[in-house]
Design an enzyme around this catalytic site. Sequence first.
Site, PDB file in Angstrom:
ATOM      1  N   ASP A  52     -14.029  -0.975   3.174  1.00  0.00           N
ATOM      2  CA  ASP A  52     -13.119  -1.420   4.348  1.00  0.00           C
ATOM      3  C   ASP A  52     -13.872  -0.945   5.462  1.00  0.00           C
ATOM      4  O   ASP A  52     -14.422  -1.360   6.304  1.00  0.00           O
ATOM      5  CB  ASP A  52     -11.819  -0.493   3.819  1.00  0.00           C
ATOM      6  CG  ASP A  52     -10.733  -0.649   5.013  1.00  0.00           C
ATOM      7  OD1 ASP A  52     -10.983  -1.208   6.098  1.00  0.00           O
ATOM      8  OD2 ASP A  52      -9.681   0.073   4.908  1.00  0.00           O
ATOM      9  N   SER A  62       0.963  -1.151   0.004  1.00  0.00           N
ATOM     10  CA  SER A  62      -0.018  -0.053  -0.039  1.00  0.00           C
ATOM     11  C   SER A  62       0.957   1.097   0.095  1.00  0.00           C
ATOM     12  O   SER A  62       1.867   1.365   0.919  1.00  0.00           O
ATOM     13  CB  SER A  62      -0.807  -0.005   1.458  1.00  0.00           C
ATOM     14  OG  SER A  62      -1.470   1.089   1.316  1.00  0.00           O
ATOM     15  N   ASP A  91      -7.385   3.074  -2.963  1.00  0.00           N
ATOM     16  CA  ASP A  91      -8.044   3.366  -1.679  1.00  0.00           C
ATOM     17  C   ASP A  91      -8.236   4.670  -1.211  1.00  0.00           C
ATOM     18  O   ASP A  91      -7.359   5.553  -1.161  1.00  0.00           O
ATOM     19  CB  ASP A  91      -7.114   2.729  -0.483  1.00  0.00           C
ATOM     20  CG  ASP A  91      -7.740   2.523   0.695  1.00  0.00           C
ATOM     21  OD1 ASP A  91      -9.034   3.010   0.799  1.00  0.00           O
ATOM     22  OD2 ASP A  91      -7.238   2.049   1.478  1.00  0.00           O
ATOM     23  N   LYS A 110     -10.098  -6.517   8.112  1.00  0.00           N
ATOM     24  CA  LYS A 110      -9.017  -6.024   8.778  1.00  0.00           C
ATOM     25  C   LYS A 110      -9.380  -6.857  10.227  1.00  0.00           C
ATOM     26  O   LYS A 110     -10.395  -6.450  10.701  1.00  0.00           O
ATOM     27  CB  LYS A 110      -8.763  -4.616   8.916  1.00  0.00           C
ATOM     28  CG  LYS A 110      -8.087  -3.922   7.688  1.00  0.00           C
ATOM     29  CD  LYS A 110      -8.025  -2.376   8.003  1.00  0.00           C
ATOM     30  CE  LYS A 110      -7.353  -2.090   6.667  1.00  0.00           C
ATOM     31  NZ  LYS A 110      -7.254  -0.626   6.761  1.00  0.00           N
ATOM     32  N   GLU A 145     -11.259   0.923  -3.360  1.00  0.00           N
ATOM     33  CA  GLU A 145     -11.452   0.958  -2.108  1.00  0.00           C
ATOM     34  C   GLU A 145     -12.183   1.962  -1.260  1.00  0.00           C
ATOM     35  O   GLU A 145     -11.619   2.955  -1.223  1.00  0.00           O
ATOM     36  CB  GLU A 145     -10.358   0.306  -1.378  1.00  0.00           C
ATOM     37  CG  GLU A 145     -10.386  -0.022   0.103  1.00  0.00           C
ATOM     38  CD  GLU A 145      -9.033  -0.588   0.545  1.00  0.00           C
ATOM     39  OE1 GLU A 145      -8.077  -0.931  -0.173  1.00  0.00           O
ATOM     40  OE2 GLU A 145      -8.908  -0.566   2.005  1.00  0.00           O
ATOM     41  N   LYS A 162      -2.870   4.995  -2.550  1.00  0.00           N
ATOM     42  CA  LYS A 162      -4.053   6.100  -1.809  1.00  0.00           C
ATOM     43  C   LYS A 162      -4.539   7.055  -2.679  1.00  0.00           C
ATOM     44  O   LYS A 162      -3.399   7.406  -3.347  1.00  0.00           O
ATOM     45  CB  LYS A 162      -3.279   6.424  -0.367  1.00  0.00           C
ATOM     46  CG  LYS A 162      -3.057   5.350   0.633  1.00  0.00           C
ATOM     47  CD  LYS A 162      -4.345   5.055   1.295  1.00  0.00           C
ATOM     48  CE  LYS A 162      -4.088   3.978   2.178  1.00  0.00           C
ATOM     49  NZ  LYS A 162      -5.256   3.634   3.046  1.00  0.00           N
ATOM     50  N   LYS A 199      -1.245  -1.082  -4.179  1.00  0.00           N
ATOM     51  CA  LYS A 199      -2.508  -0.164  -3.963  1.00  0.00           C
ATOM     52  C   LYS A 199      -2.205   1.173  -3.588  1.00  0.00           C
ATOM     53  O   LYS A 199      -1.123   1.302  -3.049  1.00  0.00           O
ATOM     54  CB  LYS A 199      -3.131  -0.793  -2.903  1.00  0.00           C
ATOM     55  CG  LYS A 199      -3.758   0.100  -1.667  1.00  0.00           C
ATOM     56  CD  LYS A 199      -4.597  -0.491  -0.635  1.00  0.00           C
ATOM     57  CE  LYS A 199      -4.591   0.177   0.656  1.00  0.00           C
ATOM     58  NZ  LYS A 199      -5.593  -0.366   1.749  1.00  0.00           N
ATOM     59  N   GLY A 222      -4.268  -4.075   6.036  1.00  0.00           N
ATOM     60  CA  GLY A 222      -3.469  -3.944   7.140  1.00  0.00           C
ATOM     61  C   GLY A 222      -3.525  -2.790   7.802  1.00  0.00           C
ATOM     62  O   GLY A 222      -4.329  -1.674   7.346  1.00  0.00           O
TER      63      GLY A 222
HETATM   64  O1  OSB Z   1      -7.287   2.047   4.468  1.00  0.00           O
HETATM   65  O2  OSB Z   1      -6.081   0.292   4.286  1.00  0.00           O
HETATM   66  C1  OSB Z   1      -6.248   1.378   4.792  1.00  0.00           C
HETATM   67  C2  OSB Z   1      -3.141   2.230   6.939  1.00  0.00           C
HETATM   68  C3  OSB Z   1      -3.561   3.016   7.908  1.00  0.00           C
HETATM   69  C4  OSB Z   1      -5.103   3.272   7.733  1.00  0.00           C
HETATM   70  C5  OSB Z   1      -5.811   2.849   6.659  1.00  0.00           C
HETATM   71  C6  OSB Z   1      -5.357   1.975   5.890  1.00  0.00           C
HETATM   72  C7  OSB Z   1      -3.843   1.552   5.708  1.00  0.00           C
HETATM   73  C8  OSB Z   1      -3.419   0.811   4.919  1.00  0.00           C
HETATM   74  C9  OSB Z   1      -2.102  -0.021   5.539  1.00  0.00           C
HETATM   75  O3  OSB Z   1      -3.525   0.842   3.735  1.00  0.00           O
HETATM   76  C10 OSB Z   1      -1.604  -1.104   4.464  1.00  0.00           C
HETATM   77  C11 OSB Z   1      -0.787  -1.927   5.429  1.00  0.00           C
HETATM   78  O4  OSB Z   1      -0.736  -2.198   6.281  1.00  0.00           O
HETATM   79  O5  OSB Z   1       0.269  -2.342   4.778  1.00  0.00           O
HETATM   80 MG    MG Z   2      -8.664   1.083   3.186  1.00  0.00          MG
END
Ligand code: OSB
Ligand code: MG
Length: 373
Positions: A241, A136, A189, A265, A216, A164, A162, A293
């Site tokens: 999520d 991510s 995401d 998660k 996402e 953001k 992925k 995660g």
């Molecule tokens: O939305 O997936 C999410 C980290 C903090 C808050 C929200 C998210 C995330 C990640 C972490 O995308 C991904 C990882 O732990 O590898």
């Molecule tokens: Mg997410």
Amino acid sequence: MQISAAELFAARLPLVHEFETSSHRKAYLEHILVRVTDAGGAVGWGEIASPSGPYYCAETVQSCWHVAEHHLLPAVVGAGWSHPGEVPALWSKVRGNEFAKAGVDMACWDLWSTATGVPLAGALGGTRDRVVAGVSLGIEPTPADLVAQVARQVEAGYPRVKLKIAPGWDVEPVRAVRAAFPDLDLHVDANGAYTEDPDHLAALRGLDGFGLTMVEQPFAPRDLLAHARLRRVLRTPVCLDESVTDLHDLRTALALEAVAILNIKVSRMGGLTAAVAAHDLARDHDVPVWCGGMHEFGVGRAANVALSSLPGFTLPSDVSASDKYYARDVVRPPITADHGLVDVPWKQAGSGHSVDEEFVREISSRTARVSAG
Ligand code: OSB
Ligand code: MG
């Protein structure tokens, strides 16, 4: 099984690369590690991976500490149970606070699987030997910086990336990454940063031509109706999520046809017990799942690997190696990935990773202890 004492550690690790999402930016993380022991001296570890502030969900490190110390551990310590699936019933009166619950639930699964001599993956119903890991990537200063970050992860062997996104950081960076990596398994995401305003919908539609595996959580967590409407106008599958914190949310999302793919998660669902139940329900409805995660330290990361070995986890999980985030992890061995694959430890009881307790004490600014009687 009976837990005789529990300890909490507020442990801090620096991140090797700062991570920016639609809401904030961070250089280190503080997670709460939970250590439980039974009368026989067996030990279990869990991780409360709450973000520091209430931006991903309502919880914070401080709120988790309070709820774990004063509401969850007192309900669990001294109570009798024979399987970790029974543990959440001990705190059934505590509403919400899933991250806090997840860390305690995880510690009980670790304790039980260690004490009974079974691998955690097997205890959860896992079947896979290896898990496909994705990474991510946060928001970067420019699309070129992002392309460079993607290149690093692709070179490291990760088959899924992925990105953001947030309003103003969507079509342009995704176009740049897609141009550089035409065949990469790519998804975005938004962490709920979009609304159904015409500008935002235009941007989401603008992403529809890039062959993304999913988008996402485009909208606010409670806005399941907007997710259902978006599904009808996008080809790209909509993944939830933040919207799904328990089985009731998932049943509602399924009934509204608001979910094509589910990110499970452990933290957001309140633990491994609930995560397995969500997996089973999604599977019954042919909804593919993957394990998301929260930048977990090794304790939570190992639990994510074990969970990802269940048969419904058919999409790559956010279970990248410890070293993507931390120079030194709290477990030995650290979680490692080889060409984007993480081995599931089937040979040892418990999570297959032992906690470096001396290191945990060194990096902890605060501890608390709850004991029976
Ligand atoms: O939305 O997936 C999410 C980290 C903090 C808050 C929200 C998210 C995330 C990640 C972490 O995308 C991904 C990882 O732990 O590898
Ligand atoms: Mg997410």
